[in-house]
Design an enzyme around this catalytic site. Structure first.
Site, PDB file in Angstrom:
ATOM      1  N   ASP A  25     -66.760 -30.975  71.903  1.00  0.00           N
ATOM      2  CA  ASP A  25     -66.069 -30.007  71.047  1.00  0.00           C
ATOM      3  C   ASP A  25     -66.082 -30.481  69.595  1.00  0.00           C
ATOM      4  O   ASP A  25     -66.027 -31.689  69.338  1.00  0.00           O
ATOM      5  CB  ASP A  25     -64.623 -29.826  71.550  1.00  0.00           C
ATOM      6  CG  ASP A  25     -63.972 -28.580  70.969  1.00  0.00           C
ATOM      7  OD1 ASP A  25     -64.693 -27.734  70.411  1.00  0.00           O
ATOM      8  OD2 ASP A  25     -62.739 -28.459  71.066  1.00  0.00           O
ATOM      9  N   HIS A  42     -74.104 -27.271  65.801  1.00  0.00           N
ATOM     10  CA  HIS A  42     -74.669 -27.347  67.157  1.00  0.00           C
ATOM     11  C   HIS A  42     -75.963 -28.162  67.145  1.00  0.00           C
ATOM     12  O   HIS A  42     -76.241 -28.929  68.070  1.00  0.00           O
ATOM     13  CB  HIS A  42     -74.926 -25.944  67.712  1.00  0.00           C
ATOM     14  CG  HIS A  42     -73.669 -25.132  67.894  1.00  0.00           C
ATOM     15  ND1 HIS A  42     -72.534 -25.646  68.483  1.00  0.00           N
ATOM     16  CD2 HIS A  42     -73.357 -23.843  67.570  1.00  0.00           C
ATOM     17  CE1 HIS A  42     -71.584 -24.710  68.505  1.00  0.00           C
ATOM     18  NE2 HIS A  42     -72.058 -23.621  67.950  1.00  0.00           N
ATOM     19  N   LEU A 136     -80.590 -41.606  86.122  1.00  0.00           N
ATOM     20  CA  LEU A 136     -79.389 -40.840  85.785  1.00  0.00           C
ATOM     21  C   LEU A 136     -79.493 -39.377  86.236  1.00  0.00           C
ATOM     22  O   LEU A 136     -80.525 -38.738  86.057  1.00  0.00           O
ATOM     23  CB  LEU A 136     -79.200 -40.865  84.257  1.00  0.00           C
ATOM     24  CG  LEU A 136     -78.014 -40.060  83.715  1.00  0.00           C
ATOM     25  CD1 LEU A 136     -76.708 -40.824  83.939  1.00  0.00           C
ATOM     26  CD2 LEU A 136     -78.199 -39.753  82.224  1.00  0.00           C
TER      27      LEU A 136
END
Ligand code: FPP
Length: 247
Positions: A25, A42, A136
């Site tokens: 955020d 972004h 991962l």
């Protein structure tokens, strides 16, 4: 993903941290502070995503789950939504080979059917290309909502009950868990939220039942390995009781 990662083998043996989930955020505020459009935030956030993945690989986490686009994010201005989804396509197209090279398995959670055919194809291609990787597990939550996830699972169980394959009294926590996103991987240990807000925003509602939470004022584009390390150090000091007594 950079192969020259200074944090290689950083993880102390025996640590119990396996799965970190992040609510990214603060992109908009970061851009606003610089007098730029939100999409600029972004774009900078995408660099933080890259850093977080690198760190997660170096730390040998089993899984990293990133909240990229919530089911509520469609309510944002149309231009922002278009630009954000376009950014996902660009990042995926550019990074899929690096993800694969680094043995990362990509898994997108959420209802992707509302995305453009191009983005859906890109997601499917990237998931397929990396599906056998053993490093991962990178979960990207896209058009995801915790309530959507639970409803989806409940519907699957209801269909089984209707068909006579399942009795209502056979439904246990585990039965529903098996029909929710992320059911095949280690439970979420730590949730990090950047951007100074203290809420869950419909992220992984069921899956974080016993997770630890760590909040920071740091805006997502400023999130780096040092902040990640602070979050992990805080986590490692926590005493996890999972509902049991201490003494
Ligand atoms: C929240 O910040 C962030 C988002 C809704 C989008 C997250 C997207 C990225 C980090 C870009 C790249 C991601 C991937 C997976 C390629 P906000 O816009 O709500 O910020 P604000 O609270 O300051 O307005």
């Amino acid at each position: 993903m950079s192969s020259k990662n200074k944090l290689k083998n950083y993880k102390p043996k025996g640590t119990k941290l396996r799965h970190v989930a992040i609510i990214m955020d603060g992109n908009g505020r970061w851009a606003h502070k610089k007098g730029k459009l939100r999409i600029f935030g972004h774009q900078a956030g995408a660099e933080s995503v890259r850093r977080a993945i690198n760190f997660a690989v170096s730390y040998h986490l089993d899984a990293l789950t990133l909240y990229a686009f919530s089911s509520e994010n469609w309510k944002r201005p149309r231009q922002e939504v278009i630009a954000l989804l376009e950014l996902f396509v660009r990042v995926l197209e550019k990074e899929v080979h690096n993800l694969h090279k680094n043995k990362i398995r990509l898994n997108v959670i959420g209802d992707i059917s509302r995305f453009s055919a191009r983005l859906q194809d890109c997601i499917r291609y990237s998931e397929k290309k990396t599906q056998h990787n053993k490093g991962l597990i990178l979960n990207i939550a896209a058009n995801y909502g915790g309530r959507w996830d639970i409803i989806h699972g409940v519907r699957a169980l209801a269909a089984q009950v209707q068909d006579g394959r399942l009795r209502p009294d056979q439904i246990e926590e585990q039965t529903l868990s098996e029909h929710l996103c992320l059911n095949q991987i280690a439970p979420v240990d730590l949730v990090i939220r950047t951007g100074g807000e203290y809420r869950i925003s419909n992220f992984l509602l069921w899956q974080v039942a016993y997770a630890e939470f760590w909040f920071t004022e740091t805006l997502w584009p400023d999130f780096d390995e040092h902040v990640f390390e602070r979050a992990i150090n805080a986590f490692l000091k926590r005493e996890r009781r999972f509902g049991c007594m201490t003494v």
